[in-house]
Enzyme design. Structure first.
Site, short mmCIF file in Angstrom:
data_model
loop_
_atom_site.label_atom_id
_atom_site.label_comp_id
_atom_site.label_asym_id
_atom_site.label_seq_id
_atom_site.Cartn_x
_atom_site.Cartn_y
_atom_site.Cartn_z
N LYS A 72 3.11 24.70 36.10
CA LYS A 72 2.05 23.74 36.46
C LYS A 72 1.26 23.51 35.17
O LYS A 72 0.72 24.44 34.59
CB LYS A 72 1.19 24.38 37.54
CG LYS A 72 -0.10 23.65 37.88
CD LYS A 72 -0.83 24.34 39.02
CE LYS A 72 -2.26 23.86 39.13
NZ LYS A 72 -3.00 24.53 40.21
N LYS A 86 -9.51 18.55 47.67
CA LYS A 86 -8.81 19.42 48.63
C LYS A 86 -9.82 20.20 49.49
O LYS A 86 -10.82 20.70 48.98
CB LYS A 86 -7.91 20.39 47.87
CG LYS A 86 -6.76 19.67 47.18
CD LYS A 86 -5.71 20.64 46.71
CE LYS A 86 -4.49 19.91 46.23
NZ LYS A 86 -4.72 19.11 45.01
N SER A 122 -11.81 23.15 38.59
CA SER A 122 -10.57 22.51 38.15
C SER A 122 -10.79 21.65 36.92
O SER A 122 -11.79 20.91 36.83
CB SER A 122 -10.02 21.64 39.28
OG SER A 122 -8.92 20.91 38.80
N GLU A 154 1.15 12.09 39.99
CA GLU A 154 1.34 13.45 39.43
C GLU A 154 2.67 14.08 39.89
O GLU A 154 3.31 13.56 40.81
CB GLU A 154 0.19 14.36 39.87
CG GLU A 154 0.09 14.50 41.38
CD GLU A 154 -0.64 15.77 41.83
OE1 GLU A 154 -0.25 16.87 41.41
OE2 GLU A 154 -1.56 15.64 42.64
N1 PSU Z 1 -0.90 19.89 45.53
C1 PSU Z 1 -0.42 21.10 45.90
N2 PSU Z 1 -0.57 22.13 45.04
C2 PSU Z 1 -1.20 21.99 43.82
C3 PSU Z 1 -1.70 20.71 43.46
C4 PSU Z 1 -1.52 19.70 44.34
O1 PSU Z 1 0.10 21.22 46.99
O2 PSU Z 1 -1.31 22.96 43.06
C5 PSU Z 1 -2.40 20.55 42.12
C6 PSU Z 1 -2.86 19.11 41.78
O3 PSU Z 1 -2.00 18.65 40.78
C7 PSU Z 1 -4.27 19.28 41.25
C8 PSU Z 1 -4.29 20.75 40.94
O4 PSU Z 1 -4.54 18.49 40.14
O5 PSU Z 1 -3.56 21.32 42.01
C9 PSU Z 1 -5.64 21.39 40.82
O6 PSU Z 1 -5.44 22.75 40.53
P1 PSU Z 1 -6.54 23.62 39.76
O7 PSU Z 1 -7.60 23.89 40.77
O8 PSU Z 1 -5.79 24.85 39.35
O9 PSU Z 1 -7.00 22.80 38.62
MN MN Z 2 -8.72 26.86 38.28
#
Ligand code: PSU
Ligand code: MN
Length: 319
Positions: free
Chosen positions: A92, A165, A146, A31
């Site tokens: 993003k 995470k 997510s 990614e």
């Molecule tokens: N690593 C970071 N910050 C991020 C992400 C990764 O330090 O924002 C991203 C990854 O790409 C992951 C995403 O797929 O956060 C998930 O975010 P959300 O909960 O908004 O879907």
């Molecule tokens: Mn979200």
């Protein structure tokens, strides 16, 4: 794989990745949100290159994914990585954002979810990310889940990660994946890991230590007609891991601050990651760098084992 995939008008392959796919070499997709939003410049460039080198050390070719000029980049060059790392304000891009960013022609940093969309179209069956997205804490009222999780139910790609995470609700994340029938295999550990921490406190539904057995299980999932992902988890190296109780205190404080600041939606994950990094004086950032590299190396090994397994199956079928 058909020629069509290589000439797909939404994909721009690097020469190396195109050659690898055409000659049957194992490839691991990566990614770019972690580059554009995860770390400051120029640490993010150095880390992105180290991640790619870790995939190579595992025996596969890395394909870092992003969006630019109305196409997915499948395999960034060093110049691409530098541009994605240093250009401010790259959005993003998660699943829902892909068509708009492609139509507009601007740059986009792909999350796990949108990278899986691209990997599948490109014919890359492996992807690595240190920490997947999941069900956020407080999702019972915010409904913040997510799109990574939903994408796992749609993309036929094996995802190697160190769990989800730590800032998320990992119990609810596991429940969601169970409901959706997404297989989870822990490699050389019993527990579902938590990114910075060796364990989330939850046991993984399955453990397999043998790389060929993992390749076989992935193929079994797809042979059954599933067009969803298989998750393979591996925890952070013990010497870089952070104690779960310690990091919990910091995450809870950051979550309170996020609520006060009214942080919601796609900004929530980057906000929390930064806040936790500041509160631990960079310890979580160091852990983050360690775990992105160890997961990328394992993904390189597993993609290679998977390619070897497929080749052996094909020769056996012919015989
Ligand atoms: N690593 C970071 N910050 C991020 C992400 C990764 O330090 O924002 C991203 C990854 O790409 C992951 C995403 O797929 O956060 C998930 O975010 P959300 O909960 O908004 O879907
Ligand atoms: Mn979200």
């Amino acid at each position: 794989m058909s020629q069509y995939q290589y000439q797909h008008d939404l994909l721009k392959f690097s020469d190396e990745v195109l050659d690898a796919l055409k000659t049957g070499k194992p490839v691991v997709a990566l990614e770019s949100t972690v580059i554009a939003h995860g770390l400051p410049y120029p640490d993010n460039v150095a880390t992105a290159i180290k991640i790619e080198n870790a995939v190579r050390a595992g025996g596969s070719i890395p394909a870092t994914i992003g969006i630019e000029n109305g196409k997915f980049i499948i395999g960034m060059t060093e110049a691409d990585i530098d541009r994605f790392a240093s250009t401010p304000g790259i959005p993003k891009v998660s699943s829902r954002d892909i068509p708009i960013i492609l139509a507009q022609g601007g740059m986009g940093a792909t999350t796990v979810a949108s990278s899986l969309v691209a990997a599948e179209i490109a014919g890359i069956p492996f992807f690595a990310s240190a920490g997947i997205g999941g069900v956020h804490r407080g999702a019972e009222t915010s409904m913040d889940i997510s799109a990574d999780l939903i994408q796992f139910t749609r993309s036929k790609v094996a995802v190697v990660c160190a769990g989800a995470k730590s800032i998320l609700d990992l119990g609810l994340t596991l429940e969601y994946l169970e409901t959706q029938g997404v297989p989870i295999i822990a490699h050389k550990s019993d527990d579902f890991p938590a990114f910075y921490c060796i364990s989330s406190g939850h046991r993984s539904p399955h453990r397999l230590d043998d790389e060929e057995m993992i390749a076989k299980a992935i193929e079994m999932h797809w042979k059954l007609g599933n067009s969803s992902s298989v998750l393979i988890t591996s925890p952070i190296r013990a010497e870089d891991a952070i104690d779960r109780e310690q990091v919990e205190i910091v995450i809870k404080q950051a979550a309170l601050q996020a609520e006060k600041d009214g942080i919601r939606g796609p900004g929530a994950t980057p906000y929390m990651m930064k806040a936790v990094g500041l509160a631990t004086e960079g310890r979580t950032v160091k852990a983050n760098m360690s775990v992105v590299i160890s997961t990328a190396e394992l993904a390189g090994k597993l993609a290679k084992a998977h390619a070897t397994y497929l080749n052996r199956q094909r020769s056996a079928d012919k015989a």
